[in-house]
Design an enzyme around this catalytic site. Sequence first.
Site, short mmCIF file in Angstrom:
data_model
loop_
_atom_site.label_atom_id
_atom_site.label_comp_id
_atom_site.label_asym_id
_atom_site.label_seq_id
_atom_site.Cartn_x
_atom_site.Cartn_y
_atom_site.Cartn_z
CE LYS A 82 -2.14 -0.90 3.92
NZ LYS A 82 -1.49 -2.16 4.37
NE ARG A 131 -3.71 -1.51 10.27
CZ ARG A 131 -2.63 -0.95 9.70
NH1 ARG A 131 -2.68 0.27 9.24
NH2 ARG A 131 -1.53 -1.63 9.60
NE ARG A 152 7.60 -2.90 5.83
CZ ARG A 152 6.29 -2.63 5.91
NH1 ARG A 152 5.59 -2.44 4.82
NH2 ARG A 152 5.71 -2.57 7.07
NE ARG A 210 7.22 -0.07 10.16
CZ ARG A 210 6.06 -0.06 9.53
NH1 ARG A 210 5.95 0.53 8.37
NH2 ARG A 210 5.00 -0.64 10.06
NE ARG A 239 2.97 -4.48 11.36
CZ ARG A 239 3.85 -4.27 10.37
NH1 ARG A 239 5.04 -4.83 10.41
NH2 ARG A 239 3.52 -3.50 9.37
P1 AMP Z 1 1.29 0.43 9.27
O1 AMP Z 1 2.50 1.27 9.05
O2 AMP Z 1 0.12 0.89 8.48
O3 AMP Z 1 1.58 -1.03 9.10
O4 AMP Z 1 0.87 0.64 10.81
C1 AMP Z 1 1.78 0.34 11.85
C2 AMP Z 1 1.02 0.23 13.16
O5 AMP Z 1 0.33 1.46 13.44
C3 AMP Z 1 -0.09 -0.83 13.18
O6 AMP Z 1 0.44 -2.13 13.47
C4 AMP Z 1 -0.98 -0.30 14.30
O7 AMP Z 1 -0.41 -0.54 15.58
C5 AMP Z 1 -0.92 1.21 14.05
N1 AMP Z 1 -1.99 1.65 13.11
C6 AMP Z 1 -1.83 2.17 11.88
N2 AMP Z 1 -3.01 2.46 11.32
C7 AMP Z 1 -3.96 2.10 12.22
C8 AMP Z 1 -5.37 2.12 12.23
N3 AMP Z 1 -6.08 2.57 11.17
N4 AMP Z 1 -6.02 1.66 13.33
C9 AMP Z 1 -5.33 1.21 14.40
N5 AMP Z 1 -3.99 1.14 14.46
C10 AMP Z 1 -3.30 1.58 13.38
#
Ligand code: AMP
Length: 230
Positions: free
Chosen positions: A15, A90, A128, A161, A172
């Site tokens: 994404k 999400r 990554r 990360r 995740r």
């Molecule tokens: P991402 O970079 O999108 O994979 O997000 C990393 C982390 O941020 C996720 O594992 C969640 O802990 C938090 N996070 C990001 N977006 C959301 C969301 N829409 N709702 C809840 N937690 C989020």
Amino acid sequence: MTQAVVLFGSPGSGKGTLANLLKDYLKAPHISTGDMLREHIREGNALGVRVAATMQTGALVRDEVVDRLVERRLAEPDAQAGFILDGYPRTREQAERLCNWLDSRGIRELVIHLIVDYNIIVTRLAGRRQCPRCGTLYNMVSNPPRVEGVCDLDGQALAIRDDDRESVIRARLAAYESQSRPLIEFFREKGRRLFEIDASDRTPEALLSQVCREIGSPEAGLRAEPAVSG
Ligand code: AMP
């Protein structure tokens, strides 16, 4: 007309990479809730401190927190003509809230579901790397930087990360399966415009061209102009 694109898919489905390409094409900001949350953590502010522990476990941050972040971001001037959401919604609560927000403004979004095989996701996430300064994502296998371990854009040493470590990756993906994947059904039931594409082995550029074709299609209610080069 506001060009609203929602990129949906598992962590590691591409994404962020697609959003980065798409933002130049649509001339619309890339709004990533993960990036916004990490920015708060980097700043060390109260919100960052509150969400850091949750994010380190791979669980989702509370709906109220991300809902507020997104609504504030969508109110900024650069998002008025359009935006690309990455990583939001999400949960069912977030999806309902977003759909109400869009409907009340007469905005018809396009949800793009990037479908990627589970084993490919795990390999991708484990390979990554991210630039700690500008946030650019790389993959040691499929999208390496020009010089090993160094960001192409600003020369920073790339980092893994915290939540790309193996045990957290599993958490995740579990959060995605239980809380996020069911939203596909939600989008269908509610008659949202949904474009599903197999993103397992397409290059980011090939994906971009298919997505742009879809965005440019009359039914999408969106009009995309190719970025002017040179
Ligand atoms: P991402 O970079 O999108 O994979 O997000 C990393 C982390 O941020 C996720 O594992 C969640 O802990 C938090 N996070 C990001 N977006 C959301 C969301 N829409 N709702 C809840 N937690 C989020």
